[in-house]
Write a protein that holds these residues in place. Structure first.
Motif, PDB file in Angstrom:
ATOM      1  N   GLU B 259      19.189   8.626   3.399  1.00 14.76           N
ATOM      2  CA  GLU B 259      19.291   7.718   2.254  1.00 14.76           C
ATOM      3  C   GLU B 259      18.089   6.788   2.112  1.00 14.76           C
ATOM      4  N   GLN B 260      17.468   6.449   3.272  1.00 15.97           N
ATOM      5  CA  GLN B 260      16.355   5.491   3.198  1.00 15.97           C
ATOM      6  C   GLN B 260      15.059   6.161   2.733  1.00 15.97           C
ATOM      7  N   LYS B 261      15.050   7.483   2.745  1.00 16.38           N
ATOM      8  CA  LYS B 261      13.808   8.179   2.388  1.00 16.38           C
ATOM      9  C   LYS B 261      13.853   8.681   0.960  1.00 16.38           C
ATOM     10  N   ASN B 262      12.659   8.956   0.416  1.00 15.62           N
ATOM     11  CA  ASN B 262      12.616   9.522  -0.927  1.00 15.62           C
ATOM     12  C   ASN B 262      11.545  10.607  -1.023  1.00 15.62           C
ATOM     13  N   ALA B 263      11.317  11.081  -2.248  1.00 13.53           N
ATOM     14  CA  ALA B 263      10.397  12.200  -2.446  1.00 13.53           C
ATOM     15  C   ALA B 263       8.989  11.894  -1.948  1.00 13.53           C
ATOM     16  N   GLN B 264       8.623  10.615  -2.082  1.00 13.63           N
ATOM     17  CA  GLN B 264       7.269  10.217  -1.659  1.00 13.63           C
ATOM     18  C   GLN B 264       7.079  10.417  -0.153  1.00 13.63           C
ATOM     19  N   ASP B 265       8.120  10.050   0.619  1.00  5.50           N
ATOM     20  CA  ASP B 265       8.057  10.217   2.078  1.00  5.50           C
ATOM     21  C   ASP B 265       7.879  11.685   2.447  1.00  5.50           C
ATOM     22  N   VAL B 266       8.612  12.545   1.735  1.00  6.22           N
ATOM     23  CA  VAL B 266       8.520  13.985   2.009  1.00  6.22           C
ATOM     24  C   VAL B 266       7.105  14.462   1.717  1.00  6.22           C
ATOM     25  N   ASN B 267       6.592  14.031   0.579  1.00  5.72           N
ATOM     26  CA  ASN B 267       5.252  14.472   0.164  1.00  5.72           C
ATOM     27  C   ASN B 267       4.189  14.028   1.166  1.00  5.72           C
ATOM     28  N   GLU B 268       4.309  12.754   1.597  1.00  6.37           N
ATOM     29  CA  GLU B 268       3.326  12.242   2.573  1.00  6.37           C
ATOM     30  C   GLU B 268       3.359  13.046   3.862  1.00  6.37           C
ATOM     31  N   ALA B 269       4.579  13.384   4.313  1.00  4.04           N
ATOM     32  CA  ALA B 269       4.731  14.138   5.548  1.00  4.04           C
ATOM     33  C   ALA B 269       4.111  15.528   5.425  1.00  4.04           C
ATOM     34  N   LEU B 270       4.366  16.174   4.274  1.00  2.00           N
ATOM     35  CA  LEU B 270       3.806  17.510   4.044  1.00  2.00           C
ATOM     36  C   LEU B 270       2.287  17.441   3.990  1.00  2.00           C
ATOM     37  N   PHE B 271       1.766  16.428   3.334  1.00  2.00           N
ATOM     38  CA  PHE B 271       0.321  16.270   3.171  1.00  2.00           C
ATOM     39  C   PHE B 271      -0.372  16.144   4.519  1.00  2.00           C
ATOM     40  N   SER B 272       0.308  15.364   5.408  1.00  2.00           N
ATOM     41  CA  SER B 272      -0.281  15.179   6.737  1.00  2.00           C
ATOM     42  C   SER B 272      -0.305  16.490   7.520  1.00  2.00           C
ATOM     43  N   MET B 273       0.551  17.431   7.131  1.00  2.00           N
ATOM     44  CA  MET B 273       0.549  18.737   7.799  1.00  2.00           C
ATOM     45  C   MET B 273      -0.301  19.752   7.049  1.00  2.00           C
ATOM     46  N   GLY B 274      -1.023  19.278   6.021  1.00  2.00           N
ATOM     47  CA  GLY B 274      -1.920  20.157   5.286  1.00  2.00           C
ATOM     48  C   GLY B 274      -1.230  21.054   4.285  1.00  2.00           C
ATOM     49  N   LEU B 280       7.634  19.235  -6.876  1.00  2.00           N
ATOM     50  CA  LEU B 280       8.271  18.169  -6.105  1.00  2.00           C
ATOM     51  C   LEU B 280       9.063  17.303  -7.052  1.00  2.00           C
ATOM     52  N   VAL B 281      10.370  17.363  -6.942  1.00  2.00           N
ATOM     53  CA  VAL B 281      11.226  16.597  -7.855  1.00  2.00           C
ATOM     54  C   VAL B 281      12.306  15.876  -7.069  1.00  2.00           C
ATOM     55  N   GLN B 282      12.413  14.585  -7.303  1.00  2.00           N
ATOM     56  CA  GLN B 282      13.544  13.835  -6.744  1.00  2.00           C
ATOM     57  C   GLN B 282      14.744  14.118  -7.628  1.00  2.00           C
TER      58      GLN B 282
END
Lengths: 267, 298
Positions: B259-274, B280-282
């Protein structure tokens, strides 16, 4: 009370039909005052006579006969005021504003009271108008103007006011019941004029026994037609206590029924 | 704690054999913007009619501010039911003068204040019958605001209005809500309730189906994702601690997250993994779905 009348005045002040009809009524009554003597003379000149007696020979304008004659004639113009009352009260239903008044914080009883106060005011003003017209006619044409004859039977004006109040209260009840201006007024007129004639024709005995309790008859009964006395017929030349009592009972019933209907109805 | 603005206890209304409202017991607290939802004929207007004194309840009781409902309580609240009811031959100003008379309002300068608030001051001397529906509805709101009420009841306030009118009324309601007033709003328009309400209830055939806050109903925490390399994407997602479930449909992963996370968090995590997401839709599940879900219950 004053507050309710003030609210009523706010509603009616910008309502043109109310003032047009009021003006029309005032013109009719004042016209009657100024013109009736001329009409009586004219009828005589045209050769109208009642069992050999010319209208102009009748002491129609003499105190104290005048008061009953005048207030009896007054009933024929009730429909003008009834129309005025029916349309202005019915507006509250057709515009849905009675509902809005209640929503805004008026009780149903207060709303009814504001309309009753309006009827009272209209009746009293009409009564005063007849008083003024009567005084004018009397001092103009009466062969006697002694004060005790002037004021003798002046109470007919009060009875007239009560009569008008009752007639308008019956109109109020019909308007609240039916909520259609033309229909309410139509029924009022039919009851006022021909219905009793039809019943008299169909069931004369039934009518004789119960006539005084009919709504409009009870209202009209309080002041008898005075004119037959000029051809030496027996007429009631006073207001009987019982007819006043019946009338007051009718008025209270109309108000009571109006209140019950308003109270029970969902708006 | 202060009294609830409205408290109903087993409120009932029958029209002949038809039960329009059945055994309704609710509380509305101060400061809430309370939406009453339901399809046409579900009992919304009947309920508000009873609270406003125009409809006689068949059974049950209601209290305003902890007291029996009376003319005095009605004078202190602003109520608009269905369509605007005014004297058509009178000006906006004079119509409000009648309302002021009924409510016992002494300070008539309030009339100008509320007319300005709903943007009708310039038209104050024009007769009501010359107004458009939107203007009539705004005059209703002005009338309801006349005594600066703590509570405002609105029944379908945007019914029949054009988009501009709807947006005007909605902004007005939001402004009024910001002043901390309690607003009770009946509507069959879900996004209206979602946009302005803090709490809501759902009526169906006179029955209370649901009552509660709006917050928590509008968003479920799901994110839709796709990328060029779907296998790598899946592997990356499985490695994230806040991802709770992954489902695949039509070449798109639907991912349930904390609940505390959102689409932006997912995107940042993926980006850091290249990994770059091509989609990407919330995903928000709105009140409408909740509403239909509840109404589908027997």
């Amino acid at each position: 009370m004053i507050r309710l009348l003030q609210i009523e005045f706010l509603k009616l002040k910008p309502y043109k039909p109310f003032w047009i009809l009021s003006g029309l009524y005032a013109v009719i009554i004042v016209g009657m005052g100024l013109g009736s003597h001329g009409v009586v003379d004219w009828m005589s000149e045209q050769g109208a006579n009642f069992q050999g007696i010319l209208p102009s020979a009748m002491p129609i304008f003499d105190f104290d006969d005048l008061w009953q004659n005048l207030t009896f004639m007054g009933r024929f113009f009730f429909p003008v005021l009834a129309f005025l009352i029916v349309i202005s009260i019915n507006n509250e239903f057709s515009f849905n504003t009675m509902k809005q008044n209640v929503i805004d914080g008026m009780s149903r009883g207060e709303w009814l009271m504001s309309k009753i106060l309006l009827l009272l005011l209209v009746s009293v003003i009409a009564g005063l108008l007849h008083l003024l017209v009567g005084l004018y006619l009397g001092y103009q044409y009466s062969s006697v103007t002694e004060w005790d004859l002037v004021v003798k039977n002046i109470s007919f004006v009060a009875s007239f006011t009560l009569q008008l109040m009752a007639f308008l209260s019956f109109g109020l009840l019909l308007t609240i019941l039916i909520r259609k201006a033309i229909l309410s007024f139509g029924i009022l007129l039919i009851l006022y004029f021909p219905l009793e004639l039809i019943i008299r024709w169909l069931m004369p005995d039934f009518l004789d026994a119960t006539h005084q309790f009919f709504p409009i008859k009870a209202i009209l009964n309080i002041i008898d037609n005075p004119f037959p006395k000029y051809i030496f017929m027996d007429v009631k030349t006073y207001v009987s206590t019982s007819s006043v009592a019946i009338l007051v009972a009718h008025v209270l019933t109309y108000w009571g029924l109006s209140f019950v209907i308003l109270k029970k109805r969902d708006m | 704690m202060s009294n609830p603005v409205i408290e109903t206890n087993g409120l009932n209304k029958n029209f002949g054999r038809i039960a329009a409202v059945k055994n309704l017991s609710i509380q509305i607290q101060p400061g809430q913007v309370f939406g009453i939802l339901g399809p046409n004929g579900s009992g919304k207007s009947t309920t508000l009619g009873m609270l406003s004194g125009v409809t006689n309840p068949s059974g049950g009781t209601f209290k305003w501010f902890g007291q029996e409902g009376s003319t005095e309580t009605r004078k202190k609240v602003g109520i608009i039911l269905e369509r605007p009811n005014f004297y058509p031959y009178m000006s906006a100003y004079k119509n409000l003068k009648v309302v002021a008379g009924i409510k016992g309002l002494k300070d008539l300068s309030r009339i100008d204040t509320v007319l300005k608030k709903v943007d009708l001051f310039e038209r104050r001397n024009d007769r009501f019958k010359t107004f458009s529906l939107g203007m009539k509805q705004r005059l209703s709101i002005a009338s309801a605001l006349l005594v600066d009420p703590e509570v405002l009841i609105l029944d379908e306030p945007t019914n029949g209005l054009d988009p501009q009118g709807i947006s005007d009324i909605r902004n007005l309601i939001i402004d009024i809500a910001k002043e901390g007033k309690t607003i009770i709003l009946a509507s069959h328009l879900l996004n209206e309730v979602q946009k302005v309400c803090t709490h809501f209830m759902i009526l169906k055939s006179g029955n209370l189906m649901h009552i509660g806050p709006v917050a928590g109903n509008e968003v479920e925490h799901k994110v839709e994702l796709a990328a060029k390399d779907m296998a790598a994407l899946k592997k990356a997602l499985e490695g994230m601690s806040f991802v709770k479930g992954i489902t695949l449909a039509d070449d798109i992963y639907t991912v349930e997250i904390d609940e505390q996370k959102n689409a932006q968090d997912v995107n940042e995590a993926l980006f850091s993994m290249g990994i770059t997401a091509s989609h990407l839709v919330q995903k928000t599940i709105n009140l409408e779905q909740k509403f239909l879900e509840i109404l589908a219950q027997p």
